[in-house]
Write an enzyme that holds these catalytic residues in place. Structure first.
Site, PDB file in Angstrom:
ATOM      1  N   LYS A 244       0.700  -1.240   0.006  1.00 25.61           N
ATOM      2  CA  LYS A 244       0.016   0.086   0.083  1.00 25.61           C
ATOM      3  C   LYS A 244       0.768   1.167  -0.051  1.00 25.61           C
ATOM      4  O   LYS A 244       1.406   1.509   1.086  1.00 25.61           O
ATOM      5  CB  LYS A 244      -0.862   0.094   1.142  1.00 25.61           C
ATOM      6  CG  LYS A 244      -1.913   1.238   1.128  1.00 25.61           C
ATOM      7  CD  LYS A 244      -2.481   1.665   2.420  1.00 25.61           C
ATOM      8  CE  LYS A 244      -1.872   2.562   3.125  1.00 25.61           C
ATOM      9  NZ  LYS A 244      -1.645   3.899   2.568  1.00 25.61           N
TER      10      LYS A 244
ATOM     11  N   GLU B 159      10.424   1.480  10.290  1.00 26.88           N
ATOM     12  CA  GLU B 159      11.136   2.503  10.007  1.00 26.88           C
ATOM     13  C   GLU B 159      10.586   3.820  10.295  1.00 26.88           C
ATOM     14  O   GLU B 159       9.618   4.309   9.617  1.00 26.88           O
ATOM     15  CB  GLU B 159      11.883   2.253   8.597  1.00 26.88           C
ATOM     16  CG  GLU B 159      12.515   1.164   8.445  1.00 26.88           C
ATOM     17  CD  GLU B 159      12.995   1.010   6.838  1.00 26.88           C
ATOM     18  OE1 GLU B 159      13.988   1.967   6.414  1.00 26.88           O
ATOM     19  OE2 GLU B 159      12.343   0.392   6.111  1.00 26.88           O
TER      20      GLU B 159
ATOM     21  N   CYS C 274      13.676  11.210   6.560  1.00 24.63           N
ATOM     22  CA  CYS C 274      14.104  10.683   7.749  1.00 24.63           C
ATOM     23  C   CYS C 274      15.277  10.956   8.335  1.00 24.63           C
ATOM     24  O   CYS C 274      15.564  11.184   9.540  1.00 24.63           O
ATOM     25  CB  CYS C 274      13.186   9.295   8.199  1.00 24.63           C
ATOM     26  SG  CYS C 274      14.394   8.123   7.145  1.00 24.63           S
TER      27      CYS C 274
ATOM     28  N   GLU D 205       9.975  15.652  15.433  1.00 18.51           N
ATOM     29  CA  GLU D 205      10.166  15.651  14.048  1.00 18.51           C
ATOM     30  C   GLU D 205       9.308  16.525  13.228  1.00 18.51           C
ATOM     31  O   GLU D 205       8.248  16.352  13.258  1.00 18.51           O
ATOM     32  CB  GLU D 205      10.142  14.043  13.477  1.00 18.51           C
ATOM     33  CG  GLU D 205      10.571  13.918  12.255  1.00 18.51           C
ATOM     34  CD  GLU D 205      10.280  12.697  11.640  1.00 18.51           C
ATOM     35  OE1 GLU D 205       9.284  11.974  11.954  1.00 18.51           O
ATOM     36  OE2 GLU D 205      11.310  12.088  10.893  1.00 18.51           O
TER      37      GLU D 205
END
Length: 475
Positions: free
Chosen positions: A178, A253, A287, A391
């Site tokens: 997906k 991750e 990231c 983040e």
């Protein structure tokens, strides 16, 4: 009278065929803010069909030799490479990244992923131990695990999708993938090449849709024992919870808040342009991007001056402009979220040296409604600030001063994330191994300009409830 624009309409790819969906989602061109694509809004029904197809394909695919699977994967890599420009153009338009980044990073790395795992599978070995005293041998066999559910993010769409598909099918598994509903086009394009590459129906199934519907259905399905997810920490926690009752094998991750540590003896001629690039490449939507820069006091002011000057050289413009360094952020909502972080930092007493709120964007007329933002540098920010702890996933980096190595180790480790770090020095017997309790293993005594540390540690001790810094859906 305006002529209605024709929209690109995607379909799910299940059992080797494109299958329409009963409902669709709008997908926007980030550089213009206009709807240009319709993506299937899949749910349990579509996932069930994909599971059935993957289950039927598993016996035949898993019984193929590694060499046969390798040949097929290399063929798919060749086909994507032959259409590299078309894939790059589509990725740039769909995600907002510059065409240059798509041409030189996204699509070449997608090709490389397939070739790497096609080669790797040929060199897997099994462990064998002879136990003479017992008259027996102990050996390990590697066998396919079944159906893998793969959920990839929007920042590096085809690159990270192939990073998941390639090892899964190389090892004989079948997959249900997906992609993000915001960046689905290159996955759909790849599906057109699967049959030509020789991948049998049902081995690779692509189901488009949102995380709460399609993603949830994949993760919760009892016949999908393997889950791989790249995206926000919050979503990763939810996937762990859903997978725990069935003890599924997980690969997660998640987020990062990556520090760069610049010692006084660093070569700033190399350090500064590299750190600017590591902070703002792909609009900061990676990231591994550097978002906290610790500079030793003796060079702090020089570094800051030169770093801001270099940052101001970066051109924000239309993704199709080959001279642009940065394109558009993924969505209007994400752009607003990133800007809010800058406002929060300013309200906390930080200084904005360039970028958001300081300079004005200069964009072509057709891009005026796009989701653009200037690369932004923040200083005089406290370690406990949200901009240093959460983040942001955008073109924002913080530059702060430090005095001693012991101090910066503690401060760099003073977050809940643990993904990557860089250390700049000409000569230091410094660390290459981050430890959970905030220490660095003293293991190097060599001349160096840069050490890159990639870590897997996540400081669960500091996890307290919901992380507001990782709410943007990457699933």
């Amino acid at each position: 009278m305006a002529v209605p624009r024709s929209l690109l309409v995607l379909e799910n790819f299940i059992g080797g065929k494109f299958v329409p969906c009963s409902s669709y989602l709008d997908s926007y061109d980030p550089s213009t803010g206009e709807v240009y694509c319709r993506v299937p809004d899949s749910g349990k029904e579509e996932v069930e069909a994909a599971v059935s197809a993957a289950r039927d394909a598993f016996p035949s695919w898993s019984s193929k030799s590694p060499w046969e699977r390798s040949q097929i994967m290399n063929k798919l890599a060749d086909l994507i490479e032959q259409e590299l420009e078309a894939f790059a153009q589509a990725e740039s338009k769909d995600q907002g990244k510059t065409i240059t980044f798509a041409r030189t990073v996204d699509i070449p790395r997608a090709v490389y992923n397939l070739r790497f795992f096609a080669s790797s599978i040929l060199h897997h070995t099994s462990e064998c131990t002879q136990m003479d005293q017992m008259g027996c041998m102990h050996y390990t066999m590697r066998v396919p695990g079944g159906i893998a559910g793969l959920i990839s993010p929007w920042n590096l769409p085809l690159y990270l999708l192939t990073w998941k598909i390639a090892p899964a099918i190389a090892c004989g598994n079948t997959v249900i993938a997906k992609p993000s509903e915001m960046t689905s086009v290159t996955a759909w394009m790849m599906c057109k090449l699967l049959d030509k590459a020789g991948i049998p129906p049902g081995v690779v199934n692509i189901v488009f849709g949102t995380g709460p519907k399609a993603g949830e259905a994949i993760v919760s399905h009892p016949d999908v024992p393997l889950i791989s997810f790249t995206g926000s920490t919050l979503t990763g926690q939810l996937i762990m919870e859903r997978s725990a009752p069935r003890c599924k094998k997980l690969s997660l991750e998640l987020g990062g808040k990556n520090p760069a540590i610049i010692f006084e003896d660093a070569d700033l001629d190399q350090c500064i342009p590299t750190t600017v690039r590591s902070s703002f490449a792909n609009q900061g939507e990676i990231c591994l991007c550097t978002s906290r820069i610790f500079v030793q006091r003796g060079i702090y002011h020089e570094f800051l001056k030169r770093f801001v000057e270099e940052t101001k050289k970066w051109k924000v413009g239309s993704p199709s402009d080959p001279t642009a360094n940065m394109g558009a952020l993924i969505s209007k909502e994400h752009l607003e979220k990133v800007k809010k972080y800058v406002k929060k930092a300013e309200a906390e007493g930080a200084r904005i040296l360039c970028g958001e709120g300081i300079e004005s964007l200069q964009l072509p007329t057709r891009n005026q409604n796009g989701y653009f933002m200037l690369p932004t540098v923040i200083t005089e920010v406290k370690d406990e600030s949200c901009c240093m702890q959460q983040e942001i996933f955008g073109p924002v980096t913080c530059v702060v001063v430090f005095d001693t190595e012991e101090e910066v180790i503690k401060r760099a480790n003073g977050i809940k994330y643990g993904l990557a770090a860089t250390i700049w020095s000409r000569w230091r017997g410094t660390a290459c191994d981050r430890r959970p309790r905030g220490t660095w293993k003293q293991s190097l005594s060599c001349s160096m300009k840069l050490i890159f540390l990639s870590t897997t540690f996540y400081n669960a001790d500091k996890l307290r409830g919901t992380d507001p810094g990782s709410q943007t859906p990457a699933s």
